[in-house]
Design a protein around this motif. Structure first.
Motif, mmCIF file in Angstrom:
data_model
loop_
_atom_site.group_PDB
_atom_site.id
_atom_site.type_symbol
_atom_site.label_atom_id
_atom_site.label_comp_id
_atom_site.label_asym_id
_atom_site.label_seq_id
_atom_site.Cartn_x
_atom_site.Cartn_y
_atom_site.Cartn_z
ATOM 1 N N ILE A 10 0.832 -1.202 0.000
ATOM 2 C CA ILE A 10 0.000 0.000 0.000
ATOM 3 C C ILE A 10 0.868 1.255 0.000
ATOM 4 N N ARG A 11 1.786 1.349 0.933
ATOM 5 C CA ARG A 11 2.568 2.573 1.115
ATOM 6 C C ARG A 11 3.549 2.836 -0.024
ATOM 7 N N ASP A 12 4.101 1.788 -0.626
ATOM 8 C CA ASP A 12 5.178 1.953 -1.600
ATOM 9 C C ASP A 12 4.710 2.108 -3.043
ATOM 10 N N PHE A 13 3.393 2.160 -3.261
ATOM 11 C CA PHE A 13 2.883 2.239 -4.635
ATOM 12 C C PHE A 13 1.702 3.200 -4.732
ATOM 13 N N PRO B 224 5.194 3.656 -8.927
ATOM 14 C CA PRO B 224 5.926 4.027 -7.709
ATOM 15 C C PRO B 224 5.146 5.066 -6.890
ATOM 16 N N ALA B 225 5.339 5.051 -5.592
ATOM 17 C CA ALA B 225 4.545 5.885 -4.683
ATOM 18 C C ALA B 225 4.674 7.369 -4.961
ATOM 19 N N SER B 226 5.757 7.789 -5.577
ATOM 20 C CA SER B 226 5.973 9.211 -5.825
ATOM 21 C C SER B 226 5.197 9.740 -7.030
ATOM 22 N N LEU B 227 4.406 8.900 -7.686
ATOM 23 C CA LEU B 227 3.598 9.354 -8.821
ATOM 24 C C LEU B 227 2.615 10.430 -8.359
ATOM 25 N N PRO B 228 2.592 11.609 -8.985
ATOM 26 C CA PRO B 228 1.637 12.653 -8.595
ATOM 27 C C PRO B 228 0.189 12.226 -8.847
#
Length: 303
Positions: free
Chosen positions: A95-98, A237-241
């Motif tokens: 959940i947190r990393d994607f 990836p989790a950093s996707l806006p």
């Protein structure tokens, strides 16, 4: 104040990481979607098979990638809902990393057996297992098929021996060869081999009969609590806006609305299931709990 210009997407080919082997059900879904999505977005969508570690290798390859929309993960129950319950030192958080993008489709598993076995129904197969405790085997090439076999044995109170394989196709091959008694396999490969007589189809894991094989009964007709659907979707990836996730989800949903793609998925036994990033994320959180319950029912411990 002027509105900032929206960054172009995609600016280059998009890599779709498939964390399982070529020819697996995950790979089939990925290639069907990648082809149509490529046409939609005007850039190649390249499938990149990264099998290993029950999907951990490929999943980690995406977790560490930039969140710029050019790396996607084909998400499965094994990687997003089962590994957290079965692998003690899982190097990612599903959940947190994607960042969720959207769901693609769902389908049941098909339980098939060696046609040399004197069992033509689920009840006969379970009775045979009671008569020959520990002798009948089931193969699995991923954790969802493993849980399906273990849950069946627990619910029916029979002794079946699980045998791991590198992937689903290999697990099915040994049933065809008569070296393994049974396997839960993806519908398309299982049904193709059942129709040719190489295996015998005993049941589907959906609660009701499946439209592509209406004469194959649901396992739930014999074991009322048995139900399992395999689903697929895309995450990044989790950093996707969030704004980019929404644009990518819109492109995916447009692809899923394409009649040609719908027919291709249906021919393989898949039901398209469009969603939003928010709905896909909520679904994944719920499935993490649901599959955890199945793991406990199956009596499996993390390793």
């Amino acid at each position: 104040m002027a509105t900032p210009a929206r960054a172009a997407w995609p600016e280059r080919p998009v890599r779709l990481v498939v964390p399982f082997t070529p020819g697996s059900v995950t790979d089939v879904v990925a290639r069907i979607v990648a082809e149509t999505l490529s046409s939609r977005i005007g850039r190649p969508v390249v499938t990149d098979n990264r099998p290993g570690g029950s999907g951990v290798v490929g999943t980690m390859a995406v977790a560490g990638a930039p969140g710029d929309g050019h790396t996607l993960l084909l998400v499965t129950p094994t990687t997003a809902a089962l590994n957290p319950h079965l692998l003690r030192r899982l190097p990612y958080d599903p959940i947190r990393d994607f960042a969720p993008v959207g769901q693609i489709c769902e389908c049941p598993y098909l339980l098939v057996v060696d046609p040399a076995l004197p069992a033509r129904t689920i009840s006969e197969f379970l009775d045979l297992a009671r008569q020959r405790p520990g002798e009948l085997t089931y193969s699995y090439g991923n954790n969802s098929a493993r849980v399906a076999g273990a849950a069946l044995a627990r619910m029916a109170q029979v002794d079946l021996l699980g045998v791991p394989f590198r992937g689903g196709p290999e697990a099915l091959t040994d049933v065809i060869a008569g070296r393994i008694s049974a396997t839960f396999t993806d519908f398309s490969n299982g049904w193709t081999n059942a129709r040719s007589g190489k295996v015998r189809a005993l049941g589907v894991t959906s609660r009701t009969a499946f439209a592509l094989a209406p004469d194959v009964p649901p396992i739930a007709a014999t074991l009322p609590e048995f139900e399992m659907l395999i689903w697929f979707g895309l995450s990044a990836p989790a950093s996707l806006p969030d704004e980019l996730a929404a644009r990518m989800s819109g492109a995916l949903n447009a692809v899923l609305d394409d009649p040609v793609l719908q027919r291709r998925l249906a021919d393989q036994g898949f039901r398209p299931h469009a969603s939003t990033p928010q709905a896909w994320g909520a679904f994944l959180r719920a499935e993490l709990d649901n599959w955890g319950s199945l793991v406990r029912l199956a009596g499996l411990e993390p390793q």
